[in-house]
Motif scaffolding. Structure first.
Motif, PDB file in Angstrom:
ATOM      1  N   ILE A 341       0.836  -1.204   0.000  1.00 28.42           N
ATOM      2  CA  ILE A 341       0.000   0.000   0.000  1.00 28.42           C
ATOM      3  C   ILE A 341       0.871   1.254   0.000  1.00 28.42           C
ATOM      4  O   ILE A 341       0.597   2.229  -0.696  1.00 28.42           O
ATOM      5  N   ARG A 344       2.031   1.833  -3.397  1.00 25.12           N
ATOM      6  CA  ARG A 344       0.962   2.207  -4.328  1.00 25.12           C
ATOM      7  C   ARG A 344       0.538   3.665  -4.141  1.00 25.12           C
ATOM      8  O   ARG A 344       0.317   4.387  -5.113  1.00 25.12           O
ATOM      9  N   ILE A 345       0.380   4.117  -2.895  1.00 25.75           N
ATOM     10  CA  ILE A 345      -0.230   5.446  -2.699  1.00 25.75           C
ATOM     11  C   ILE A 345       0.475   6.342  -1.679  1.00 25.75           C
ATOM     12  O   ILE A 345       0.156   7.522  -1.561  1.00 25.75           O
ATOM     13  N   LEU A 392      -9.308   6.945  -0.558  1.00 25.74           N
ATOM     14  CA  LEU A 392      -8.553   5.925  -1.277  1.00 25.74           C
ATOM     15  C   LEU A 392      -7.808   4.975  -0.333  1.00 25.74           C
ATOM     16  O   LEU A 392      -7.584   3.809  -0.667  1.00 25.74           O
ATOM     17  N   VAL A 393      -7.442   5.459   0.847  1.00 17.94           N
ATOM     18  CA  VAL A 393      -6.685   4.617   1.783  1.00 17.94           C
ATOM     19  C   VAL A 393      -7.478   3.358   2.110  1.00 17.94           C
ATOM     20  O   VAL A 393      -6.995   2.230   1.958  1.00 17.94           O
ATOM     21  N   GLU A 395     -10.044   2.173   0.547  1.00 18.93           N
ATOM     22  CA  GLU A 395     -10.338   1.395  -0.675  1.00 18.93           C
ATOM     23  C   GLU A 395      -9.171   0.495  -1.046  1.00 18.93           C
ATOM     24  O   GLU A 395      -9.350  -0.674  -1.412  1.00 18.93           O
ATOM     25  N   GLU A 396      -7.962   1.032  -0.937  1.00 20.26           N
ATOM     26  CA  GLU A 396      -6.780   0.233  -1.271  1.00 20.26           C
ATOM     27  C   GLU A 396      -6.575  -0.906  -0.275  1.00 20.26           C
ATOM     28  O   GLU A 396      -6.157  -2.002  -0.660  1.00 20.26           O
ATOM     29  N   ALA A 399      -8.958  -3.622  -1.061  1.00 23.03           N
ATOM     30  CA  ALA A 399      -8.575  -4.334  -2.291  1.00 23.03           C
ATOM     31  C   ALA A 399      -7.437  -5.327  -2.064  1.00 23.03           C
ATOM     32  O   ALA A 399      -7.107  -6.121  -2.949  1.00 23.03           O
ATOM     33  N   LEU A 400      -6.840  -5.297  -0.863  1.00 23.95           N
ATOM     34  CA  LEU A 400      -5.822  -6.304  -0.545  1.00 23.95           C
ATOM     35  C   LEU A 400      -6.421  -7.704  -0.518  1.00 23.95           C
ATOM     36  O   LEU A 400      -5.707  -8.693  -0.676  1.00 23.95           O
ATOM     37  N   ASN A 403      -5.678  -8.475  -4.050  1.00 26.13           N
ATOM     38  CA  ASN A 403      -4.449  -7.944  -4.659  1.00 26.13           C
ATOM     39  C   ASN A 403      -3.278  -7.920  -3.678  1.00 26.13           C
ATOM     40  O   ASN A 403      -2.309  -7.212  -3.901  1.00 26.13           O
ATOM     41  N   LYS A 413     -13.046  -0.060   6.276  1.00 26.82           N
ATOM     42  CA  LYS A 413     -12.533   1.252   5.849  1.00 26.82           C
ATOM     43  C   LYS A 413     -13.296   2.382   6.538  1.00 26.82           C
ATOM     44  O   LYS A 413     -14.475   2.243   6.851  1.00 26.82           O
TER      45      LYS A 413
END
Lengths: 440, 101
Positions: A341, A344-345, A392-393, A395-396, A399-400, A403, A413
């Motif tokens: 993470i 990614r961001i 987005l935090v 959401e990411e 998504a783990l 992913n 979240k």
């Protein structure tokens, strides 16, 4: 003039439990009930609600608390003093009248105004915390001065059963009825110091009866499921006995009192309130019976020329995500997820933080070194002025699931708007408290 | 024999803005002098080095058999804006009690 008065504290923060205040009022033989419901940030959040709807801005639990308490307060002739007026005591008073009307009861409410000093700010004042001008923090949303007993006493001089304030110093909620009922002179710094000691011990409610204290190994507390809130019986000489309703759970002794006496105290010889600079170092405790603690001592010096003002500002958004790993290589997998993470961001945020709950999220790496938990929960938080980016935090992290590393479960979240609070000092002569009385 | 502070003392954490306040008391009064001797401001700062970024001041209150540590710049940015899980630092009393003496 009375020889003694009994004051109960039924709430120590805005989210505190409702039931202890009901028990106190019904069985505590109280002259006064105090509900302290206003933390630094709570009032800034209330200001925001008021901006959106001028009929709100008082404490969010006011309605539920008053509905339950009002009949008991009137029946037992107990007066209520509370800062549940928050950012809008007028709207709060109207709500109380509405509740009384619905219940067929008559009530008089005195409100304390004057803590809102937002119009007096120009933004160039320097904060105490960062030594930089207020307007560099973000858009300012509120400024509330900590009023003292001077502001509350005129409300007590009316025959109102409920005194509703905005921002006042917590110990002043207790010191004001002591002055009013025991005939104390406000200029008697020694008594102001002693009364402030008692107020400070009481203001966090359950924190002196065993809450935030209990440790089943070294400091066991009985019946915490029915934890009672405290009562102080104050004598004219400034001493007091702290106790609780007999059938309630919890514990009051020298240990619980010492922890609370020094709670949030920066300097035990100089505790600043609008009423006095109190000295806590000479306070003495004596256990005079089960859950009966005599408090003696404490002193005071001249009150400060300035009052503290809490200033709220918009501080952006915090996004947060959590996911858990357990079993073989749980820590390694959680750390891999954190790295993913962050890559990614992470660099898109002003502030970004990766924590491993169960391992190092509370006390950091240095204290937890060498320990290895069976399960660990990854927590990632990021702050941004852009709502979508903060979102987005979470959401990411979610998504783990598909992913990220093997066996990630229980993703959640969160997204929260952030109101920051800093302080300034203001000349007390610039602040003009007043009262208004509302009657049903 | 090495022991933890948690074996002989209790503590409560409080916050004011970005300042952390840790009180420390012996479980038995006879151990107060040991706390005074062993738990210095420097040792607290060192023990919680990851957390305490500013000065640590120790207040001795012999009448109460208590020590009080006022730790500046200790809560990342203070409770209202911090990203920390425990933004108040309420759990940090037990970090202090992990100290070996």
């Amino acid at each position: 003039m009375n020889e003694k008065i009994r004051i109960g504290c039924g709430a120590g923060f805005s989210g505190d439990r409702l039931e202890p205040a009901l028990i106190l009022t019904e069985k505590g033989y109280l002259d006064y009930l105090v509900l302290e419901c206003l933390a630094e940030r709570t009032i800034a959040l209330a200001q925001k609600r008021k901006q959106q709807d001028p009929h709100t801005g008082y404490d969010v639990l006011l309605e539920r608390r008053i509905e339950g308490l009002l009949p008991l307060l009137l029946q037992h002739k107990t007066r209520l003093i509370t800062n549940m007026g928050a950012a809008n005591p007028i709207a709060g008073a109207n709500k109380i009248l509405e509740i009384a009307k619905k219940a067929g009861l008559k009530v008089k409410v005195a409100i304390v105004l004057g803590d809102d000093v937002f119009d007096q700010l120009n933004g160039e004042e320097f904060s105490l915390e960062g030594s930089k001008p207020l307007n560099t923090y973000g858009k300012l949303v509120s400024a509330n001065a900590y009023l003292g007993v001077d502001a509350i006493l005129p409300a007590l001089a009316t025959d109102a059963q409920i005194i509703l304030t905005g921002r006042v110093a917590d110990p002043s909620l207790f010191l004001a009825p002591m002055i009013h009922e025991l005939g104390w002179d406000k200029e008697n710094e020694d008594l102001m110091g002693k009364g402030t000691v008692l107020g400070h011990l009481m203001e966090c409610a359950g924190q002196i009866t065993g809450g935030y204290f209990a440790d089943p190994v070294t400091k066991p507390v009985p019946n915490m499921d029915i934890l009672g809130h405290p009562i102080v019986e104050v004598s004219r000489d400034g001493s007091g006995i702290i106790t609780k309703v007999e059938e309630t759970g919890g514990l009051i002794n020298t240990q619980t009192a010492k922890e609370q006496l020094l709670y949030e105290v920066l300097d035990p010889g100089n505790y600043f309130t609008p009423d006095v600079v109190a000295d806590f170092r000479s306070v003495r405790f004596e256990e005079v019976g089960p859950n009966q603690l005599k408090v003696n001592g404490g002193s005071g010096k001249t009150k400060p020329e300035t009052l503290k003002v809490s200033v709220g500002y918009q501080a952006g958004w915090i996004g947060e995500g959590k996911i858990s790993y357990a079993g073989a290589h749980a820590v390694e997998r959680a750390k891999l997820a954190g790295e993913i993470i962050e890559k990614r961001i992470g660099d898109r945020f002003d502030e970004f933080r990766v924590d491993y709950i169960g391992l190092s999220s509370l006390h950091g790496e240095s204290v937890s070194k060498g320990t290895s938990p069976y399960e660990v929960r990854l927590r990632i938080a990021g702050k941004s002025n852009e709502k979508a980016l903060a979102q987005l935090v979470g959401e990411e992290v979610e998504a783990l699931y598909t992913n990220g590393p093997a066996g990630g479960g229980g993703a959640r979240k969160y997204l929260n708007e952030v109101i920051g609070v800093v302080s300034i000092l203001m000349d007390r002569n610039q602040i003009h408290p007043s009262i208004q009385v509302f009657e049903s | 024999m090495s022991q933890k502070l948690a074996d002989i003392a209790h503590s409560r954490a409080g916050d004011k803005g970005n300042t952390l306040v840790l009180s420390l008391f012996p479980l038995e009064e006879k151990d107060y002098s040991l706390l005074v001797e062993k738990v210095t401001a420097e040792k607290v700062k060192q023990h919680l080095s990851h957390q305490l970024k500013g000065s640590v001041t120790r207040h001795e209150i012999p009448e109460l058999k208590a020590l009080l540590f006022t730790c500046e710049n200790a809560l990342t940015s203070g409770v209202t804006t911090s990203l920390a899980l425990d933004a108040h630092g309420k759990s940090l009393s037990y970090a202090l009690l992990e100290m070996k003496i």
